[in-house]
Design a protein around this motif. Structure first.
Motif, short mmCIF file in Angstrom:
data_model
loop_
_atom_site.label_atom_id
_atom_site.label_comp_id
_atom_site.label_asym_id
_atom_site.label_seq_id
_atom_site.Cartn_x
_atom_site.Cartn_y
_atom_site.Cartn_z
N ASN A 145 -3.47 -2.73 -3.40
CA ASN A 145 -3.07 -2.01 -4.86
C ASN A 145 -4.02 -1.26 -5.80
O ASN A 145 -3.63 -0.94 -6.44
N PHE A 146 -4.76 -1.28 -4.87
CA PHE A 146 -5.87 -0.56 -5.20
C PHE A 146 -6.10 1.36 -4.66
O PHE A 146 -6.11 2.07 -5.91
N LEU A 147 -5.57 1.07 -3.91
CA LEU A 147 -6.10 2.32 -3.01
C LEU A 147 -4.90 3.33 -3.36
O LEU A 147 -3.10 2.63 -3.62
N ASN A 148 -5.50 4.83 -4.20
CA ASN A 148 -4.10 5.42 -4.44
C ASN A 148 -3.60 4.57 -6.31
O ASN A 148 -3.10 5.52 -6.86
N TYR A 149 -4.14 3.89 -6.69
CA TYR A 149 -4.07 3.87 -7.74
C TYR A 149 -4.62 4.80 -9.20
O TYR A 149 -5.55 4.76 -9.12
#
Ligand code: MG
Ligand code: MG
Length: 246
Positions: A54-58
């Motif tokens: 949920n962090f990657l590309n947030y």
């Protein structure tokens, strides 16, 4: 937002992945590793367990964890930074399983750290536990922040105001926000099925923050040390259930 028992079960699965990221990254961090290598450890856990990040590309964030050393409070980008003996390192991590999110953070001492750094870790973690204890059905959401603030300030430290906790479920950041201080009103009444990420950020010096030019990293305005602990917690009939604890 009320989550059904079936939804909580999915969030428990996401929480277990997050708990493993915490365990594996904590065991890996030592002097001489880069924060990019710590990110790779977290990536391996997410991929092996068939979860998503949920962090990657947030909002364009380039990694699966945030790594924030010393006076960096939150949102540090993993990269070439070499972890050193005596550092405090904050790791914020999360995962999605079957569409449901988990979110947690911890700060660790790398080797021997000054007594004030040790006290900061203890007080920040204790403030999180005090906040978690307020998550009972019928309680009031803002009592979380009142409890967090009381513990942090009793230890002589300050609580960051600008960044706060949040409800969590099918999105990482859902309303309402969860302040880490008493905002002057009791806030919503807590119900079984509410799920929150509580995340005190506690500074040795002033609570003021500065965002760096990379558009992500947030540091203390006065250069003092900062710590960050976070868990995802469901409100149940039996009280708080910490979903991201191993
Ligand atoms: Mg987090
Ligand atoms: Mg969070």
């Amino acid at each position: 937002m009320i989550r059904t028992p079936d939804e909580i079960a999915k969030m428990r699965k996401a929480g277990r992945v997050v708990a493993e990221i915490i365990e594996k990254t904590r065991a890996f961090v030592r002097p001489g590793v880069t924060t990019l290598q710590v990110d790779a450890v977290a990536r391996e856990v997410i991929e092996r367990r068939g979860a998503r990040s949920n962090f990657l590309n947030y909002h364009g964030f380039p990694a699966v964890i945030c790594t924030s050393p010393n006076d960096m409070i939150v949102h540090g980008i993993p990269g070439p930074y070499l972890v050193e003996e005596g550092d405090l390192l904050s790791v914020d991590c999360g995962a999605i399983v079957e569409g449901y999110h988990g979110d947690a953070a911890y700060t660790m001492a790398v080797g021997e750290v000054p007594p004030v750094a040790r006290r900061l870790l203890e007080a920040t973690e204790a403030s999180l536990e005090a906040g978690i204890a307020e998550l009972r059905p019928g309680g009031r959401l803002h009592d979380v922040g009142r409890a967090v603030q009381a513990v942090a300030e009793a230890a002589g430290f300050s609580v960051v105001r600008k960044y706060v906790g949040h409800a969590i479920g099918t999105e990482m950041h859902e309303d309402p926000q969860v302040p880490n201080y008493w905002p002057g009103t009791p806030g919503p009444r807590l119900k079984v099925g509410n799920v929150f990420a509580i995340e005190p950020m506690v500074n040795v010096g002033s609570p003021d923050t500065v965002e760096l030019d990379d558009g992500w990293s947030v540091v203390t305005a006065d250069g003092s040390l900062s710590a960050h602990f976070e868990h995802t917690i469901a409100v149940t009939d039996d009280g708080p259930e910490v979903l991201t604890r191993a």
